[in-house]
Design a protein around this motif. Structure first.
Motif, PDB file in Angstrom:
ATOM      1  N   LYS A 122      -1.034  16.139  69.633  1.00 39.39           N
ATOM      2  CA  LYS A 122      -0.784  15.292  68.490  1.00 39.39           C
ATOM      3  C   LYS A 122      -1.916  15.168  67.756  1.00 39.39           C
ATOM      4  O   LYS A 122      -2.047  15.357  66.344  1.00 39.39           O
ATOM      5  N   LEU A 123      -3.076  15.047  68.329  1.00 41.40           N
ATOM      6  CA  LEU A 123      -4.349  14.939  67.284  1.00 41.40           C
ATOM      7  C   LEU A 123      -4.687  16.410  66.739  1.00 41.40           C
ATOM      8  O   LEU A 123      -4.914  16.448  65.596  1.00 41.40           O
ATOM      9  N   ASN A 137     -11.356   3.641  69.539  1.00 46.95           N
ATOM     10  CA  ASN A 137     -11.534   3.570  71.175  1.00 46.95           C
ATOM     11  C   ASN A 137     -10.801   1.979  71.340  1.00 46.95           C
ATOM     12  O   ASN A 137     -11.142   0.883  71.295  1.00 46.95           O
ATOM     13  N   GLY A 138      -9.596   2.061  71.549  1.00 45.98           N
ATOM     14  CA  GLY A 138      -8.619   0.941  71.792  1.00 45.98           C
ATOM     15  C   GLY A 138      -7.151   1.361  71.984  1.00 45.98           C
ATOM     16  O   GLY A 138      -6.872   2.611  72.030  1.00 45.98           O
ATOM     17  N   THR A 139      -6.434   0.351  71.535  1.00 46.29           N
ATOM     18  CA  THR A 139      -5.010   0.726  71.763  1.00 46.29           C
ATOM     19  C   THR A 139      -4.414   1.000  70.413  1.00 46.29           C
ATOM     20  O   THR A 139      -4.911   0.952  69.393  1.00 46.29           O
ATOM     21  N   SER A 190      -0.863   4.928  64.212  1.00 42.96           N
ATOM     22  CA  SER A 190       0.044   5.665  64.909  1.00 42.96           C
ATOM     23  C   SER A 190      -0.413   5.707  66.387  1.00 42.96           C
ATOM     24  O   SER A 190      -1.445   5.766  66.579  1.00 42.96           O
ATOM     25  N   THR A 191       0.580   5.910  67.090  1.00 39.70           N
ATOM     26  CA  THR A 191       0.574   6.265  68.553  1.00 39.70           C
ATOM     27  C   THR A 191       0.255   7.758  68.493  1.00 39.70           C
ATOM     28  O   THR A 191      -0.267   8.188  69.715  1.00 39.70           O
ATOM     29  N   GLY A 192       0.504   8.430  67.332  1.00 41.91           N
ATOM     30  CA  GLY A 192       0.399   9.989  67.502  1.00 41.91           C
ATOM     31  C   GLY A 192       1.300  10.705  66.468  1.00 41.91           C
ATOM     32  O   GLY A 192       0.839  11.320  65.734  1.00 41.91           O
ATOM     33  N   ASN A 193       2.594  10.631  66.905  1.00 43.51           N
ATOM     34  CA  ASN A 193       3.501  11.024  66.064  1.00 43.51           C
ATOM     35  C   ASN A 193       3.894  10.895  64.491  1.00 43.51           C
ATOM     36  O   ASN A 193       3.922  11.714  63.713  1.00 43.51           O
ATOM     37  N   ALA A 194       3.783   9.625  64.381  1.00 40.91           N
ATOM     38  CA  ALA A 194       3.670   9.354  62.860  1.00 40.91           C
ATOM     39  C   ALA A 194       2.650   9.710  62.039  1.00 40.91           C
ATOM     40  O   ALA A 194       2.804  10.243  60.934  1.00 40.91           O
ATOM     41  N   ALA A 195       1.587   9.815  62.590  1.00 43.25           N
ATOM     42  CA  ALA A 195       0.391  10.303  62.052  1.00 43.25           C
ATOM     43  C   ALA A 195       0.502  11.841  61.912  1.00 43.25           C
ATOM     44  O   ALA A 195       0.208  12.408  60.812  1.00 43.25           O
ATOM     45  N   PHE A 208      -5.349   6.392  61.607  1.00 41.75           N
ATOM     46  CA  PHE A 208      -5.923   5.586  62.764  1.00 41.75           C
ATOM     47  C   PHE A 208      -5.042   5.836  64.026  1.00 41.75           C
ATOM     48  O   PHE A 208      -3.780   5.435  64.138  1.00 41.75           O
ATOM     49  N   VAL A 209      -5.580   6.382  65.269  1.00 40.64           N
ATOM     50  CA  VAL A 209      -5.035   6.566  66.100  1.00 40.64           C
ATOM     51  C   VAL A 209      -5.976   6.310  67.422  1.00 40.64           C
ATOM     52  O   VAL A 209      -6.930   6.294  67.475  1.00 40.64           O
ATOM     53  N   PRO A 210      -5.270   5.876  68.442  1.00 38.90           N
ATOM     54  CA  PRO A 210      -5.799   5.772  69.669  1.00 38.90           C
ATOM     55  C   PRO A 210      -6.553   6.895  70.229  1.00 38.90           C
ATOM     56  O   PRO A 210      -5.885   8.059  70.024  1.00 38.90           O
TER      57      PRO A 210
END
Ligand code: PLP
Ligand code: ZN
Length: 409
Positions: A166-167, A181-183, A135-140, A157-159
């Motif tokens: 969000k975290l 540590n990535g996109t 997720s970019t954040g919201n799905a998670a 798994f999030v960037p």
């Protein structure tokens, strides 16, 4: 009684029974490598004749178009978000008939609750205990919240660069969170590798076909809240292209069921640096976005998983696509906040920015009914909005000081 459905491959057209497949079309997905849009995304095709027969002379039963039976739904109240006319913002952009569908008011603060809800229901149905997602954040954060309500385990798994709020959400709701540590594209690949090796149901957007089905309920609600009238245009922020495909699917289902004739024109709004779907629509040629650096983290993606379906949705509805810069997004966020009282996160504010940009554009008419789909709440990313506001310096608690500051002396 449930309406039967098949999973139809949007690429080769093969049909599969409900429990014959879980994710992509097994034939089309053989050549899939992470880092490209997903091949063989599946669409739920209901038995529309059966639905037509069930609708004869009766009030609409919205569960007719649900791919999972209500008895499996988690105890978590998703949707039924406000649909409101916003004349002050409309006037800024030179339009007269603009509405917002404010899906930032879902329980976890984004439209993603709709997809997580249906995937969690499916997990309940098949007895899966763990759901894995990138997720970019919201799905998670949404998945974590719904898994908390349903008593399921979430592995996420999030960037590492995802907005703090969000975290915090996903950790507070008890998910197993693995910041990468990535996109987002790296997180997507890792989550697939993880669920293939370690098991668990994968909720990745478009990879699990019920993410599209879950998101479509926002389209049904717009239709209901607009008194059964199809709006002329709906502006949708687009990252992976699943929300816009879900909105399309809602109106597709209604059309196939004989309830409506025409579709709303769908306008895909992307960020300038995360524009793979926009270019695909405009040119017919697909290429990943090189450096999706946008401040609108929820629509920042290099290889959008649902690129083909999103393009089809826009073209089939007679709509178009547009990109906006980060500067426009932040200005749109502020204008929307000042004229409607709605605080949208940057990805959602992209549609406000797009409407301002489309002022006077021949593709929209001033008097048409236009809906802005606000997909996420601004409190999820206060950092982005902080660049637009200056918090006044504190004063000593004495009226004279206040009068100095407000300029009465
Ligand atoms: C996920 C998301 C989007 C984009 O949805 P896609 O299905 O990836 O196109 C837009 N806005 C917000 C707030 C989101 O969380
Ligand atoms: Zn196929």
């Amino acid at each position: 009684m449930r309406i039967p459905f098949a999973y139809r491959c949007t690429q080769c057209g093969r049909a599969y029974a409900r429990d014959e497949v879980t994710y992509l079309c097994p034939v089309c997905a053989t050549g899939y490598k992470p880092g490209m849009p997903l091949p063989g995304v599946l669409r739920v095709e209901f038995d529309y004749d059966a639905i037509r027969a069930r609708l004869q002379g009766k009030a609409i039963d919205w569960t007719l178009w649900s791919a999972v039976e209500a008895k499996y739904f988690p105890p978590y109240a998703v949707g039924n978000t406000p649909f409101t006319r916003i004349d002050r913002f409309a006037a800024l952009a030179g339009f007269t008939n603009v509405f917002v569908k404010n899906d930032g008011l879902n329980p976890s603060g984004s439209l993603k609750d709709r997809a997580s809800f249906l995937v969690a229901a499916e997990a309940n149905r098949i007895g899966a205990k763990t759901i894995v997602a990138a997720s970019t954040g919201n799905a998670a954060s949404s998945l974590a919240a719904i898994c908390a309500a349903a008593g399921l385990d979430a592995v996420i798994f999030v960037p590492a660069s995802a907005p703090r709020a969000k975290l915090v959400q996903m950790i507070l709701h008890g998910a197993r969170v693995i910041p990468v540590n990535g996109t987002y594209d790296d997180a997507f690949r890792l989550s697939l590798q993880y669920s293939e090796k370690r098991g668990g149901m994968n909720r990745n957007t478009a990879y699990h076909p019920l993410t599209i089905e879950g998101k479509k309920t926002v389209g049904f609600e717009i239709f209901q809240q607009n008194a059964g009238v199809i709006p002329d245009v709906i502006l949708v922020p687009v990252g992976d292209g699943v929300i816009i495909s879900g909105v399309y699917k809602a109106f597709y289902d209604l059309r196939e069921s004989g309830l409506i004739e025409k579709l709303p024109r769908l306008v895909a709004v992307q960020a300038e640096t995360s524009d793979a779907i926009h270019r695909f629509i405009a040119t017919g040629v697909y290429r990943n976005a090189d450096q999706p650096t946008t401040i609108a983290d929820s629509i920042s993606v290099s290889a959008p998983s649902n690129a083909s379906m999103a393009r089809q949705a826009v073209l089939d509805s007679g709509g178009f696509s547009i990109t906006v810069s980060d500067e426009e997004i932040l200005r749109g966020q502020r204008s929307l906040a000042e004229t409607t009282g709605i605080f949208a996160e940057p990805a959602a504010a992209a549609v406000a920015a797009a409407l301002l940009r489309l002022s006077g554009d021949a593709r929209l008419h001033a008097k048409e009914q236009i809906v802005l789909l606000i997909t996420g709440h601004g409190l999820k990313d206060v950092g982005a909005a902080m660049t637009q506001v200056k918090i006044p310096e504190a004063v000593e608690p004495v009226l004279e000081r206040v009068e100095e500051v407000v300029g009465l002396k």
